[in-house]
Design an enzyme around this catalytic site. Structure first.
Site, PDB file in Angstrom:
ATOM      1  N   GLY A 222       0.886  -1.258   0.370  1.00 38.07           N
ATOM      2  CA  GLY A 222      -0.007   0.360   0.569  1.00 38.07           C
ATOM      3  C   GLY A 222       0.910   1.121   0.199  1.00 38.07           C
TER       4      GLY A 222
ATOM      5  CG  ASP B  88       2.119   2.841  -4.454  1.00 37.62           C
ATOM      6  OD1 ASP B  88       1.324   2.044  -2.722  1.00 37.62           O
ATOM      7  OD2 ASP B  88       1.052   3.038  -4.895  1.00 37.62           O
TER       8      ASP B  88
ATOM      9  NE  ARG C 190       1.222   9.169  -8.569  1.00 34.70           N
ATOM     10  CZ  ARG C 190       0.148   8.002  -8.178  1.00 34.70           C
ATOM     11  NH1 ARG C 190      -0.906   8.113  -7.117  1.00 34.70           N
ATOM     12  NH2 ARG C 190       0.542   6.776  -8.730  1.00 34.70           N
TER      13      ARG C 190
ATOM     14  CD  GLU D 248      -3.509   9.885  -2.663  1.00 33.74           C
ATOM     15  OE1 GLU D 248      -3.297  10.621  -4.243  1.00 33.74           O
ATOM     16  OE2 GLU D 248      -3.567   8.743  -3.745  1.00 33.74           O
TER      17      GLU D 248
HETATM   18  C1  2M8 Z   1      -1.994   4.165  -4.485  1.00 31.56           C
HETATM   19  O1  2M8 Z   1      -1.323   3.070  -5.320  1.00 31.56           O
HETATM   20  C2  2M8 Z   1      -2.172   3.145  -6.555  1.00 31.56           C
HETATM   21  C3  2M8 Z   1      -1.382   1.454  -7.066  1.00 31.56           C
HETATM   22  O2  2M8 Z   1      -2.492   0.472  -6.356  1.00 31.56           O
HETATM   23  C4  2M8 Z   1      -1.947   3.673  -7.701  1.00 31.56           C
HETATM   24  O3  2M8 Z   1      -0.260   4.596  -7.135  1.00 31.56           O
HETATM   25  O4  2M8 Z   1      -1.815   3.700  -8.807  1.00 31.56           O
HETATM   26  C5  2M8 Z   1      -1.876   3.752  -3.405  1.00 31.56           C
HETATM   27  O5  2M8 Z   1      -1.340   5.098  -2.302  1.00 31.56           O
HETATM   28  C6  2M8 Z   1      -2.424   2.756  -2.407  1.00 31.56           C
HETATM   29  O6  2M8 Z   1      -2.130   2.477  -0.876  1.00 31.56           O
HETATM   30  C7  2M8 Z   1      -3.998   2.976  -2.269  1.00 31.56           C
HETATM   31  O7  2M8 Z   1      -4.391   2.040  -2.007  1.00 31.56           O
HETATM   32  C8  2M8 Z   1      -4.438   3.231  -4.174  1.00 31.56           C
HETATM   33  C9  2M8 Z   1      -5.455   3.893  -3.806  1.00 31.56           C
HETATM   34  O8  2M8 Z   1      -5.957   5.398  -3.228  1.00 31.56           O
HETATM   35  O9  2M8 Z   1      -3.376   4.292  -4.621  1.00 31.56           O
END
Ligand code: 2M8
Length: 407
Positions: free
Chosen positions: A149, A151, A183, A379
């Site tokens: 979670g 990343d 990001r 976020e």
């Molecule tokens: C983020 O992760 C996704 C990939 O799974 C992304 O960046 O596209 C992370 O912050 C992850 O923890 C979270 O569950 C997701 C959706 O909020 O975004």
């Protein structure tokens, strides 16, 4: 949050995350419980409907019409499907579902729905402790940074170096709506996608990946969430008369809790572990604070991690930092490498509260609420200025605010 919530699940944020995510949904159910209990249960039912035959609940479940706005698209993983035929990723995500199911039950008890749901939650835990735990030690092997979670957490830098990028040309939509500097980098994305390709080449055989993936780590945050979810599943199963599941979950909680006890280092903190290099990853991140979620963390380790989260290297007046400010990889605006996230602050606050420190819990919740008041439902936020970062109108930030303010 209503803006992101469909009739059965909640998108994290419409523009950048247009699908269903595992831990996002689990946390969102808590906010929904304050508005509409039936809809909150539906959120979790929709999540477990995506389960795979081996019990895994995937980290991401695609909208039936996925469009082109999110990378990777379903084809990167297979495509592969869950029980309800929606396309899913081939990996899993942070296991807070067991914990959230219990919290939802406390807020909006529904015995029948809980009795239907819980066996799928426990099957997921069973999967994590079998297919993903080849040595049977109680710590699941994560095969992709997305499974944590967090990343682009700094602890994944070293293990990611081994990953071979398979594609150099891809179009990232995430940086059309959020500043690129907030990001992960393209270097990291090439490796995230390389791992998706590698898993597909191995047919997403999870037991094989747990042994052979080029990225294999243990994350104390993930293991502690699992330990807490197993303990909570045990308590809830007992309460609703699912006695076999209750004893199985209690065993799971004991096994994972014991594994984390062995992970406590000389300074009293748990850190991530590189299974391939067989070395501890010497980074102080919120993973070490999340270890507090484990019900059986030794008291000295609990004291150290609590101090680090409330007053030490992970503290911020906004909540718990994703990375300690004195780490070389620290960046105050870049995603999981420094900013403060509401879900982490909430989870750490809860862990501290459950251990009997009501004052510590309130301190963190107050910081979280003050930040949401000034920055809005962002976020994540910058740890020193409190400036909002990443997506606007982020679902779990709103869900947590609703939940903690309506107790
Ligand atoms: C983020 O992760 C996704 C990939 O799974 C992304 O960046 O596209 C992370 O912050 C992850 O923890 C979270 O569950 C997701 C959706 O909020 O975004």
């Amino acid at each position: 949050m209503r803006h992101n919530a469909g009739s059965t699940y909640t998108r994290p944020a419409r523009a950048i995350y247009p699908h269903q995510w595992n831990w996002d949904s689990a946390i969102c159910s808590l906010g929904l419980a304050t508005l509409d209990a039936g809809r909150a249960w539906a959120e979790l039912e929709t999540l477990v409907a995506s389960r795979h035959e081996n019990g895994m609940i995937p980290h991401l479940i695609y909208h039936p019409k996925p469009g082109r706005s999110y990378l990777p698209r379903p084809e990167w993983w297979g495509p592969i499907h869950g029980f309800d035929r929606r396309c899913t990723s081939g990996i899993t995500g942070p296991p807070v579902l067991g914990m959230c199911t219990k919290l939802l039950y406390e807020r909006a008890p529904d015995r029948e729905r809980a009795r239907e749901l819980l066996p799928h939650v426990v099957a997921w835990h069973r999967f994590l402790l079998t297919d993903r735990d080849p040595k049977g030690g109680g710590e699941p092997v994560l095969i992709h940074p997305w499974e944590s979670g967090r990343d682009n957490a700094a602890e994944w830098d070293k293990p990611l170096e081994r990953v071979r990028p398979t594609r150099t040309r891809f179009s990232r939509r995430d940086i059309r709506t959020v500043e690129g500097a907030e990001r992960p980098t393209n270097y990291q994305y090439r490796r995230y996608l390389g791992l998706a390709d590698e898993g597909r080449a191995l047919g997403y055989d999870q037991a094989v990946l747990a042994r052979h993936s080029t990225f294999r780590v243990h994350d104390p945050g993930f293991t502690a969430m699992l330990a807490r979810s197993c303990a909570d599943a045990a308590a809830l199963a007992g309460e609703i008369g699912l006695n076999e599941l209750a004893s199985e979950s209690a065993e799971h909680a004991e096994l994972t809790g014991a594994a984390l006890q062995r992970r406590v280092g000389e300074d009293g903190l748990c850190r991530a572990y590189d299974c391939l290099g067989e070395t501890e990853l010497d980074v102080l991140s919120c993973g070490s604070a999340l270890a507090l979620l484990s019900p059986s963390l030794p008291s000295e380790a609990r004291k150290v991690a609590t101090h680090v989260a409330l007053e030490g290297a992970l503290t911020s007046y906004c909540g718990v930092r994703s990375l300690a400010h004195d780490e070389p990889g620290f960046h105050p605006r870049r995603y999981w490498r420094g900013p403060v996230w509401a879900n982490i602050t909430f989870l750490v606050a809860r862990a501290i509260g459950l251990a009997g420190d009501a004052k510590g819990e309130t301190t963190l919740i107050d910081r979280l609420l003050a930040t949401a008041k000034t920055a809005g439902m962002r976020e994540y936020v910058e740890p020193d200025s409190g400036a909002g970062l990443g997506a606007h109108d982020f679902s779990w930030t709103a869900a947590i605010v609703l939940y903690v303010t309506s107790r």
